[in-house]
Scaffold this active site. Structure first.
Site, PDB file in Angstrom:
ATOM      1  N   ASN A 210       6.226  -6.691 -11.142  1.00 48.72           N
ATOM      2  CA  ASN A 210       5.251  -7.694 -10.990  1.00 48.72           C
ATOM      3  C   ASN A 210       4.845  -8.286 -12.422  1.00 48.72           C
ATOM      4  O   ASN A 210       5.167  -7.617 -13.438  1.00 48.72           O
ATOM      5  CB  ASN A 210       4.250  -7.754 -10.035  1.00 48.72           C
ATOM      6  CG  ASN A 210       3.233  -6.327 -10.322  1.00 48.72           C
ATOM      7  OD1 ASN A 210       2.694  -6.491 -11.834  1.00 48.72           O
ATOM      8  ND2 ASN A 210       3.112  -5.375  -9.671  1.00 48.72           N
ATOM      9  N   ASP A 279       3.771  -3.003  -3.739  1.00 46.24           N
ATOM     10  CA  ASP A 279       3.359  -2.721  -2.571  1.00 46.24           C
ATOM     11  C   ASP A 279       4.703  -2.024  -1.756  1.00 46.24           C
ATOM     12  O   ASP A 279       4.471  -1.475  -0.953  1.00 46.24           O
ATOM     13  CB  ASP A 279       2.998  -3.889  -1.731  1.00 46.24           C
ATOM     14  CG  ASP A 279       1.493  -4.605  -2.040  1.00 46.24           C
ATOM     15  OD1 ASP A 279       0.722  -3.921  -2.479  1.00 46.24           O
ATOM     16  OD2 ASP A 279       1.615  -5.745  -2.163  1.00 46.24           O
ATOM     17  N   LYS A 289      25.496   1.104 -10.077  1.00 48.67           N
ATOM     18  CA  LYS A 289      25.158  -0.333 -10.450  1.00 48.67           C
ATOM     19  C   LYS A 289      25.739  -1.265  -9.349  1.00 48.67           C
ATOM     20  O   LYS A 289      26.776  -1.296  -8.922  1.00 48.67           O
ATOM     21  CB  LYS A 289      25.612  -0.875 -11.850  1.00 48.67           C
ATOM     22  CG  LYS A 289      25.042  -2.380 -12.031  1.00 48.67           C
ATOM     23  CD  LYS A 289      25.374  -2.746 -13.499  1.00 48.67           C
ATOM     24  CE  LYS A 289      25.114  -4.126 -13.717  1.00 48.67           C
ATOM     25  NZ  LYS A 289      26.313  -4.787 -13.973  1.00 48.67           N
ATOM     26  N   PRO A 305       2.660   4.150  -0.813  1.00 43.07           N
ATOM     27  CA  PRO A 305       1.015   4.667  -0.353  1.00 43.07           C
ATOM     28  C   PRO A 305       0.290   3.753  -1.167  1.00 43.07           C
ATOM     29  O   PRO A 305       0.415   3.250  -2.105  1.00 43.07           O
ATOM     30  CB  PRO A 305       1.274   6.100  -1.000  1.00 43.07           C
ATOM     31  CG  PRO A 305       2.295   6.298  -2.064  1.00 43.07           C
ATOM     32  CD  PRO A 305       3.710   5.128  -1.769  1.00 43.07           C
ATOM     33  N   ASP A 306      -0.823   3.733  -0.457  1.00 40.69           N
ATOM     34  CA  ASP A 306      -1.996   2.959  -1.157  1.00 40.69           C
ATOM     35  C   ASP A 306      -2.871   3.939  -1.815  1.00 40.69           C
ATOM     36  O   ASP A 306      -3.878   4.855  -1.263  1.00 40.69           O
ATOM     37  CB  ASP A 306      -2.891   2.247  -0.176  1.00 40.69           C
ATOM     38  CG  ASP A 306      -3.948   1.511  -0.939  1.00 40.69           C
ATOM     39  OD1 ASP A 306      -4.633   1.730  -1.812  1.00 40.69           O
ATOM     40  OD2 ASP A 306      -4.021   0.146  -0.162  1.00 40.69           O
ATOM     41  N   ILE A 307      -2.638   4.036  -3.327  1.00 42.19           N
ATOM     42  CA  ILE A 307      -3.089   5.037  -4.076  1.00 42.19           C
ATOM     43  C   ILE A 307      -4.874   5.113  -3.836  1.00 42.19           C
ATOM     44  O   ILE A 307      -5.329   6.176  -3.997  1.00 42.19           O
ATOM     45  CB  ILE A 307      -2.920   4.958  -5.740  1.00 42.19           C
ATOM     46  CG1 ILE A 307      -1.270   5.094  -5.565  1.00 42.19           C
ATOM     47  CG2 ILE A 307      -3.603   6.206  -6.411  1.00 42.19           C
ATOM     48  CD1 ILE A 307      -0.573   4.564  -6.945  1.00 42.19           C
ATOM     49  N   PHE A 323      -9.522  -3.171  -7.303  1.00 40.99           N
ATOM     50  CA  PHE A 323      -9.451  -4.586  -7.823  1.00 40.99           C
ATOM     51  C   PHE A 323      -8.732  -5.346  -6.395  1.00 40.99           C
ATOM     52  O   PHE A 323      -8.204  -4.590  -5.606  1.00 40.99           O
ATOM     53  CB  PHE A 323      -8.646  -4.630  -8.991  1.00 40.99           C
ATOM     54  CG  PHE A 323      -9.483  -4.796 -10.028  1.00 40.99           C
ATOM     55  CD1 PHE A 323      -9.526  -5.781 -10.956  1.00 40.99           C
ATOM     56  CD2 PHE A 323      -9.921  -3.437 -10.709  1.00 40.99           C
ATOM     57  CE1 PHE A 323     -10.283  -5.778 -12.118  1.00 40.99           C
ATOM     58  CE2 PHE A 323     -10.450  -3.449 -11.889  1.00 40.99           C
ATOM     59  CZ  PHE A 323     -10.863  -4.708 -12.611  1.00 40.99           C
ATOM     60  N   LYS A 337     -11.583  -5.753   2.138  1.00 43.32           N
ATOM     61  CA  LYS A 337     -10.994  -4.815   1.361  1.00 43.32           C
ATOM     62  C   LYS A 337     -11.932  -3.603   0.998  1.00 43.32           C
ATOM     63  O   LYS A 337     -11.593  -2.279   1.084  1.00 43.32           O
ATOM     64  CB  LYS A 337     -10.252  -5.195   0.011  1.00 43.32           C
ATOM     65  CG  LYS A 337      -8.734  -5.541   0.170  1.00 43.32           C
ATOM     66  CD  LYS A 337      -8.099  -6.043  -1.039  1.00 43.32           C
ATOM     67  CE  LYS A 337      -7.266  -6.906  -0.605  1.00 43.32           C
ATOM     68  NZ  LYS A 337      -6.548  -7.939  -1.604  1.00 43.32           N
ATOM     69  N   LYS A 341     -10.744  -0.026   2.946  1.00 45.95           N
ATOM     70  CA  LYS A 341     -10.555   1.368   1.861  1.00 45.95           C
ATOM     71  C   LYS A 341     -11.528   2.233   1.842  1.00 45.95           C
ATOM     72  O   LYS A 341     -11.494   3.311   1.074  1.00 45.95           O
ATOM     73  CB  LYS A 341      -9.692   0.547   0.636  1.00 45.95           C
ATOM     74  CG  LYS A 341      -8.877  -0.224   0.929  1.00 45.95           C
ATOM     75  CD  LYS A 341      -7.943  -0.334  -0.526  1.00 45.95           C
ATOM     76  CE  LYS A 341      -6.788  -1.627  -0.497  1.00 45.95           C
ATOM     77  NZ  LYS A 341      -6.072  -1.649  -1.481  1.00 45.95           N
TER      78      LYS A 341
HETATM   79  N1  CTP Z   1      -3.756  -0.367  -4.996  1.00 46.16           N
HETATM   80  C1  CTP Z   1      -3.392   0.831  -5.002  1.00 46.16           C
HETATM   81  N2  CTP Z   1      -2.186   1.195  -4.430  1.00 46.16           N
HETATM   82  C2  CTP Z   1      -1.254   0.318  -3.723  1.00 46.16           C
HETATM   83  C3  CTP Z   1      -1.595  -0.849  -3.754  1.00 46.16           C
HETATM   84  C4  CTP Z   1      -2.883  -1.078  -4.277  1.00 46.16           C
HETATM   85  O1  CTP Z   1      -3.894   1.766  -5.607  1.00 46.16           O
HETATM   86  N3  CTP Z   1      -0.328   1.017  -3.285  1.00 46.16           N
HETATM   87  C5  CTP Z   1      -5.007  -0.682  -5.545  1.00 46.16           C
HETATM   88  C6  CTP Z   1      -4.851  -1.753  -6.861  1.00 46.16           C
HETATM   89  O2  CTP Z   1      -4.853  -0.846  -8.082  1.00 46.16           O
HETATM   90  C7  CTP Z   1      -6.122  -2.484  -6.761  1.00 46.16           C
HETATM   91  C8  CTP Z   1      -6.121  -2.695  -5.176  1.00 46.16           C
HETATM   92  O3  CTP Z   1      -5.645  -1.390  -4.628  1.00 46.16           O
HETATM   93  O4  CTP Z   1      -7.228  -1.746  -7.144  1.00 46.16           O
HETATM   94  C9  CTP Z   1      -5.595  -3.831  -4.759  1.00 46.16           C
HETATM   95  O5  CTP Z   1      -5.535  -3.665  -3.258  1.00 46.16           O
HETATM   96  P1  CTP Z   1      -4.390  -4.512  -2.470  1.00 46.16           P
HETATM   97  O6  CTP Z   1      -4.821  -3.984  -1.041  1.00 46.16           O
HETATM   98  O7  CTP Z   1      -2.973  -4.428  -3.012  1.00 46.16           O
HETATM   99  O8  CTP Z   1      -4.778  -5.989  -2.697  1.00 46.16           O
HETATM  100  P2  CTP Z   1      -4.011  -7.094  -3.188  1.00 46.16           P
HETATM  101  O9  CTP Z   1      -3.144  -6.734  -4.532  1.00 46.16           O
HETATM  102  O10 CTP Z   1      -5.041  -8.040  -3.587  1.00 46.16           O
HETATM  103  O11 CTP Z   1      -3.138  -7.513  -2.060  1.00 46.16           O
HETATM  104  P3  CTP Z   1      -3.168  -7.998  -0.652  1.00 46.16           P
HETATM  105  O12 CTP Z   1      -4.336  -8.932  -0.413  1.00 46.16           O
HETATM  106  O13 CTP Z   1      -1.915  -8.797  -0.774  1.00 46.16           O
HETATM  107  O14 CTP Z   1      -2.997  -6.917   0.225  1.00 46.16           O
END
Ligand code: CTP
Length: 404
Positions: A210, A279, A289, A305-307, A323, A337, A341
């Site tokens: 991204n 994501d 390739k 995974p959502d870290i 963020f 959020k 979370k």
């Molecule tokens: N984050 C993370 N791991 C992921 C995805 C996101 O740690 N796999 C963290 C980012 O660093 C940021 C926050 O989660 O602090 C963003 O949350 P996210 O749910 O991804 O929100 P957006 O990027 O705003 O996306 P969306 O609204 O599309 O879910």
């Protein structure tokens, strides 16, 4: 080692003989990585030329308050907003008196009145003028308003007298400016920051990623370090150098970022997730390739995974700040959020229309359970310092320092 990297300094020069030292001060500030814009009073121009200051600062010098050309470029309000700190060196007795009375009849005094940033003044004048009760009363008045005094030193003066009133030397002033950025608000705390994008491989030469530049996360790492924290920065691939005095852990993929973060999380007091983690990753990475033989190519993507959520759900989580990048209903979506979370705080920004990822500036809505602060559009460095101040305050409310 540069101590003022990315700091924006407005240097005000008033009409005293010490103005010649300001030329050297500009160089010393720039040597430390600062950007300097100069404002001169008319009297200052009698002592040293604006051309000299322009050559040394590499930027146009500002003199007039009511100059249509200057106001159309960067007017006094923008100049004040641009700066991280205002340094007036030399500050004459006359300027100090005018500042003390809130005058705004020239550019420098008007900017000082507008500015919401620290103001540091370096007095320079004859010793009798310095010791005069009027000057001393003005100085006390300025100190009570939070204006910071650097000097004056004592010694031989240009007028031949000896006593207090000499402007501090440029290197001493650089040290004083450095001191302004060291808030100690996070003294000894361990802060973990993620930054940048992640790259998810498709095959040996291609990846999904991204537009995150990493600038916001790096600025946060630097601001936390300046506030006295021991900072670990886990970063995806970016084009910017790692901040100094920060433990730097480079990663590429979301899974590597997760591993690096979880390995560090237990010993952290604060976790700030500024990374734009991809994501999804490819369910299977091609070993070779991929050839462009097929008309359509279908990639199966698997959720990463959502870290941030994982750290927030640890048995003893650090103070966790996330963020959120939103295009609409910024506050409402960010609040969802924050709660889903289990975060302590969330910093939400509006993206799209040139805002956010690739821009140098940003604005933030900072939310926590029971409070919110809007941080207006400004440089990412300044925003990072404002955010760190809020994080430090809220962290200390949650974990009051032990008293013995
Ligand atoms: N984050 C993370 N791991 C992921 C995805 C996101 O740690 N796999 C963290 C980012 O660093 C940021 C926050 O989660 O602090 C963003 O949350 P996210 O749910 O991804 O929100 P957006 O990027 O705003 O996306 P969306 O609204 O599309 O879910």
């Amino acid at each position: 080692m540069q101590t003022l990297t990315n700091k924006r300094i407005l240097l005000g020069i008033t009409g005293g003989i010490a103005a010649y030292k300001s030329a050297d001060l500009i160089r010393r500030l720039r040597d430390q990585g600062a950007e300097v814009q100069v404002i001169m009073t008319k009297a200052a121009c009698e002592f040293i030329t604006p051309l000299t200051m322009q050559a040394l600062s590499g930027k146009p010098v500002h003199i007039e308050l009511l100059d249509p050309v200057t106001e159309a470029g960067m007017g006094h309000i923008e100049l004040a907003r641009w700066s991280d700190v205002i340094v007036v060196a030399p500050a004459t007795a006359n300027f100090i008196a005018r500042l003390s009375h809130g005058m705004a009849d020239d550019l420098l005094s008007a900017i000082c009145l507008v500015a919401a940033v620290p103001i540091l003044i370096a007095p320079a004048m004859n010793q009798q003028m310095w010791l005069n009760a009027a000057t001393q009363a003005n100085i006390q008045n300025l100190a009570a308003r939070g204006i910071i005094l650097a000097g004056p030193a004592s010694g031989m003066q240009a007028c031949g007298e000896t006593g207090p009133g000499r402007m501090l030397e440029p290197l001493e002033l650089v040290a004083a400016v450095n001191g302004l950025f060291e808030t100690r608000a996070l003294d000894g705390k361990h802060v973990l920051v993620t930054a940048g994008p992640t790259q998810e491989a498709i095959d040996p030469v291609r990846f999904i990623s991204n537009r995150s530049s990493g600038r916001m996360g790096y600025a946060i790492a630097r601001a936390a370090q300046e506030a006295g924290a021991e900072v670990t920065l886990v970063s995806g691939p970016t084009a910017i150098p790692a901040p100094e005095r920060v433990k730097y852990v480079p990663v590429k993929t979301a899974e590597q970022m997760r591993e690096a973060v979880l390995a560090q999380a237990a010993k952290q007091d604060i976790f700030i997730a500024a990374a734009a983690v991809a994501d999804y990753r490819c369910a299977e990475i091609a070993g070779e390739k991929i050839k462009k033989t097929a008309a359509d190519l279908v990639l199966t993507l698997r959720k990463n995974p959502d870290i941030l959520a994982e750290v927030a759900q640890l048995p003893r989580p650090p103070y966790t700040v996330g963020f959120a990048a939103e295009t609409t209903a910024v506050k409402e979506n960010a609040l969802i959020k924050l709660r889903s979370k289990g975060l302590d705080m969330i910093a939400a920004n509006r993206v799209g229309d040139g805002l956010g990822f690739e821009s140098d500036e940003n604005s933030l809505e900072v939310l926590w359970d029971g409070g919110t602060i809007s941080l207006e559009l400004t440089s990412k460095d300044k925003l990072a310092r404002q955010l760190i101040d809020i994080v430090a305050r809220k962290y200390n409310e949650k974990h009051p320092p032990q008293s013995y």
